[in-house]
Design a protein around this motif. Sequence first.
Motif, PDB file in Angstrom:
ATOM      1  N   GLY A  94       0.754  -1.196   0.091  1.00 14.58           N
ATOM      2  CA  GLY A  94      -0.002  -0.056   0.199  1.00 14.58           C
ATOM      3  C   GLY A  94       0.874   1.365  -0.004  1.00 14.58           C
ATOM      4  N   VAL A  95       2.000   1.241  -0.741  1.00 14.33           N
ATOM      5  CA  VAL A  95       2.726   2.415  -0.862  1.00 14.33           C
ATOM      6  C   VAL A  95       1.922   3.656  -1.611  1.00 14.33           C
ATOM      7  N   ILE A 100       5.982   6.255  -4.400  1.00 11.07           N
ATOM      8  CA  ILE A 100       6.426   5.687  -5.458  1.00 11.07           C
ATOM      9  C   ILE A 100       5.201   5.159  -6.355  1.00 11.07           C
ATOM     10  N   PRO A 101       4.985   5.608  -7.568  1.00  9.80           N
ATOM     11  CA  PRO A 101       3.790   5.148  -8.522  1.00  9.80           C
ATOM     12  C   PRO A 101       4.046   3.809  -8.826  1.00  9.80           C
TER      13      PRO A 101
ATOM     14  N   ALA B 150      15.053  12.416  -4.256  1.00  6.47           N
ATOM     15  CA  ALA B 150      14.960  13.293  -3.140  1.00  6.47           C
ATOM     16  C   ALA B 150      13.946  13.144  -2.263  1.00  6.47           C
ATOM     17  N   VAL B 151      12.606  13.166  -3.152  1.00  2.00           N
ATOM     18  CA  VAL B 151      11.341  13.144  -2.619  1.00  2.00           C
ATOM     19  C   VAL B 151      11.143  11.784  -1.860  1.00  2.00           C
ATOM     20  N   VAL B 152      11.519  10.568  -2.530  1.00  2.00           N
ATOM     21  CA  VAL B 152      11.167   9.299  -1.925  1.00  2.00           C
ATOM     22  C   VAL B 152      12.305   9.196  -0.548  1.00  2.00           C
ATOM     23  N   LEU B 153      13.443   9.481  -0.589  1.00  2.00           N
ATOM     24  CA  LEU B 153      14.226   9.432   0.573  1.00  2.00           C
ATOM     25  C   LEU B 153      13.685  10.341   1.560  1.00  2.00           C
ATOM     26  N   GLY B 154      13.469  11.561   1.470  1.00  2.00           N
ATOM     27  CA  GLY B 154      13.158  12.388   2.514  1.00  2.00           C
ATOM     28  C   GLY B 154      11.623  11.764   3.017  1.00  2.00           C
ATOM     29  N   GLN B 155      10.899  11.434   2.193  1.00  2.00           N
ATOM     30  CA  GLN B 155       9.590  10.778   2.824  1.00  2.00           C
ATOM     31  C   GLN B 155       9.799   9.314   3.841  1.00  2.00           C
ATOM     32  N   TYR B 156      10.821   8.846   3.660  1.00  2.00           N
ATOM     33  CA  TYR B 156      11.250   7.632   4.576  1.00  2.00           C
ATOM     34  C   TYR B 156      12.194   8.004   5.702  1.00  2.00           C
TER      35      TYR B 156
END
Lengths: 325, 296
Positions: A94-95, A100-101, B150-156
Amino acid sequence: MTAVRARSRVALGGALLALGFVLLLLAVWTVWPYALDGVPPGRKALSLGLTLVGIIAGGLGLSAVAARTKGLIPALIAAGLALIAVEALLRAYGVPPGLIPTPTRVMQALWNARSVLLQDARVTFVQETLVGYLCGAVLGILVALAAVRFPFLERGALPYAGLFSSIPIVALAPVIVKAFGLEWTSKAIIVAVTVFFPVVVNVVRGLQSANPLLLDLMRTYAVTPAQAFALVRVPSALPFLFNALKIASTLAMIGAIVGEFFGTEGRGLGFRIQIEAGRFNLDIVWAAIVVASVLGIAFYAIIQWIEHRYTGWHASRRTSNGRTV
Amino acid sequence: MTVLKRVPARSAGNLGPMLIVAVVVLALYWPLMLWVNAAQAQRTLDSGAELDCMTAISCATQLRNPTLPAPAQLAASFRTMSTPPMAPTSAPYNTLVTAGETLVGLIIASVLGVILAVALVASRAFERITLPWLIASQTVPVVALAPMLAVVLGQYGVQGWLPKALIAAYIAFFPVAVGVSAGLRSPDPMQEDLMRTYRASGPQVFWKLRLPASLPFLFTSLKVAATAALIGSIVAEISTISYSGLGKMLAENSRASDTLALWVIMLYGAALGIALVGVIGLVERWVTPWRAGQSR
């Protein structure tokens, strides 16, 4: 005996591979109907288990198949497996698509935003990259010819080309954008500057790599310097030129995209990526990345094709350690 | 990115011509600067702005945001931005921050790159499955991925300098992998035969022949990777929320249209790039002393 065993191993590999694909598709299918935050725990566990077994079976099968098949097929199968596995995992966990699409969402975005992306691709690739690339390459070749003709230039100016190639182009980009304005021309100039240095350095080295024996031979034939240049130096420089053109093709795309980070008139793939990443519209960002990648690969492939077309004679002259004779 | 061979910088014979070229370029810079800036200065004068200069030419060296800065302006701006050197807004401090991110990125990239290269050389099947993608990834404009990473790493929750180093590593990782795998395959078949006559085991061939043979390739690709990693960390700083680093300074001053500052940051970036490649060159001489004579 061994041939039979090898064939049966490939057959087993193919079967495992097919099993892997089926299991992964099943893993996607078990969680497909649910909303991202509403996957029941049982379904999630089932899907994860199917994915795990599918990856193992597919991976084992693929490695058996890959040992026997050549070309792009193993790589393409691997990408297919990976994409389906990613789809299954993202849906099972459920990402949120703002993070991440899933691959299917990216494909939908690619289709829905196709007119915008095509326009962006035209600005980034045709105007900025190609125009800048051609200008930079032609200028680079001219300067390299001058440097070879006048040894003073080679000794005085060429070391700077080596130094300049270790400068990060992104530090150059904002200065050029501020100096030449927001239109596509400023990005084309950034591209031309990035292309220029590798072309100069490599073409000079190529022109100097001509075999001295061949040059002596030319002298015994009493050819004019111009003929010796065209018949010996230019052909021996071609592999170096194409090597530089291939390096430069990837640098050119990077230059155009980074240049767009610093200001455009609202068009271009780099601009699209920057602005949509800020809005967390990652479907479009990924779609733009796919477009940029396909263009980058196509650009490189075209130059490689031209290289094979015009320096095909060269491969036969390679020694075992890969150096030119 | 394929290996970018470098012209030997600064061998003794080149120093004289290099100095003359530098002097000629600097001498040409002055009239070019006047010519480029005069038009802008004239426009500023025509708009009736209060300036303490009268003619377009005399104003050309005093514009607030010149296209080409006058050397005196550049020097003054350099001084104000470099002092005190360790203030959070000064250029040297931010250069060091970026240098740290780039170095961490490079270390991650070389470890991963070497592991991948060993796997590529060890297994035919693995090579056939991944190598086309490695080659394709060289042609992908990797900076396009930076804002998204950057967005992905930032959200994790990965924040601070780590995401920049990871992005730098991501961009620098492929040149290392490709270069080292070429290096591991570079020993002459004759040398491998010789090892076989010595009854060397597989690991012995690897440690005593293949690995040393790959070192020159490692360092050549590390020089390319250093430039790539620097681009990566700067782009990462531009496209993430950063509080320090050259990229953050570039983004801020680009938004503020402070061209003088942009020029100074560009010079610092250039110096950092040259310094990184120089340091790798030094390490190369230290690690592969047998090539010191021929490493051009």
